[in-house]
Design an enzyme around this catalytic site. Sequence first.
Site, PDB file in Angstrom:
ATOM      1  N   ARG A  43      -2.415 -15.962  12.043  1.00 42.83           N
ATOM      2  CA  ARG A  43      -2.347 -14.504  11.978  1.00 42.83           C
ATOM      3  C   ARG A  43      -3.305 -13.828  12.961  1.00 42.83           C
ATOM      4  NH1 ARG A  43      -0.456 -10.892   8.146  1.00 42.83           N
ATOM      5  NH2 ARG A  43      -1.572  -8.914   8.036  1.00 42.83           N
ATOM      6  N   MET A  76      -0.610  -3.671  12.601  1.00 39.03           N
ATOM      7  CA  MET A  76      -0.269  -4.934  11.954  1.00 39.03           C
ATOM      8  C   MET A  76      -0.476  -4.696  10.466  1.00 39.03           C
ATOM      9  SD  MET A  76      -1.606  -8.852  12.546  1.00 39.03           S
ATOM     10  CE  MET A  76      -3.114  -8.801  11.570  1.00 39.03           C
ATOM     11  N   SER A  77       0.595  -4.746   9.701  1.00 32.58           N
ATOM     12  CA  SER A  77       0.537  -4.389   8.290  1.00 32.58           C
ATOM     13  C   SER A  77      -0.341  -5.351   7.511  1.00 32.58           C
ATOM     14  CB  SER A  77       1.945  -4.377   7.685  1.00 32.58           C
ATOM     15  OG  SER A  77       2.748  -3.410   8.312  1.00 32.58           O
ATOM     16  N   ALA A  78      -0.808  -4.905   6.355  1.00 33.70           N
ATOM     17  CA  ALA A  78      -1.665  -5.709   5.498  1.00 33.70           C
ATOM     18  C   ALA A  78      -0.921  -6.953   5.024  1.00 33.70           C
ATOM     19  CB  ALA A  78      -2.149  -4.892   4.317  1.00 33.70           C
TER      20      ALA A  78
END
Length: 401
Positions: A43, A76-78
């Site tokens: 990630r 960038m989403s959680a």
Amino acid sequence: MTALDGSTVRNPDALRADMVRALRDQDAITSEPVAAAFSAVPRHRFAPEAPPSLAYDLHSTVPVKKDDHGLVLSVMSAAHLQAVMLEQADIEPGMKVLEIGSGGVNAAYLQELVGPGGEVTTVDIDRDIVDRARLCLDEAGYTQVKTVVADGESGVPDGAPYDRVIVTAAAWDIPPSWIGGLAEKGRLVVPLTVCGTTRSIAFDHDGDSLISRSYGLAHFVPMQGEGAAEERKAMLRDGVVVRTDNVRVPLSAPALNRALDAPRLERWSGAAYDLPDELDLYLTLNLSAVARLHADKEAIERRLVEASALLGVPALVSEDSIAYRTRRENEETGGYESGVVAHGPQAEALADEYAHLLRRWAHDHRRRGAATFRYLPGPAPSPLPQNAVPRRHGIVTATWN
């Protein structure tokens, strides 16, 4: 552990393992395929400008692009939200998936889930975002993912039909291209914004309409392009604003501002205040003329409005009056009691309607997942069904079990 400039930095692999364990503990990850995808994707490589600790934080977003005024256009989403939506999608190996809204890392998760026999296409209106996603995907080894620059409102017809369509921007409506591009047994997962509140909803086909299978609280940057929201707002005074995306709701800034200067009416419901996100959703879709009241910290400290407005609260409005939810401590209702604050000539009537709904929710619907959403494409019928919200391409309805 490695030392960098005198500080202690966690190894990204350890951070990723901790993230997966925490997501399991919080029931964001509930299946082995999603756990495996989150364990496999590096990630941090999709957020090279951020420290790994931020990239692997469960509830933090990482800004990707801002406009000239500092407004965030893409993030960038959680990890927590991404995991929940991927569980909603229930993706299987070999599927064909379309992602609307590119960031890179979610497409990588999707590719892990569909495997080498599946296909993932990710589309975004912003070439900068797509180019960045393409670079990160290639560097992380996800060269099979297809990236497309286009307005997500139109989908990507060349690859249709898709087994899954996953939307990663807050959508005000569901355009025909998304429904038409979905396989007969396909599923659409979309953060749908209705009257100012957003839920990630998993929709399946149900005849000519879509019906929800699950939903959860979500927060995304809004769609751009043709799918951008149609919203009105009224600035009542410094730090206090009312917003609505429903054309049927009256919104007069001068009249509502005068209402706030009128004597304050309090009405206590005797109902427990609990599960605020579910209560918020119920009020939003059942109040007869709902808007969303927002206030900044200074306005709240000056006692212009209650603290419930800090993050936005459903408000019932008329041409010259306003009512909204508040709470107070009350051991007899389990800790807190729901109430209403109302201002203006119609304060009594608005407070009565609002308090009635607070009691009805607490008595009949005080649990998670009680709502069922339906999307009916095509022209809005007349009269509109109860709890229906009109959109460009159809209507959204909600019922409570």
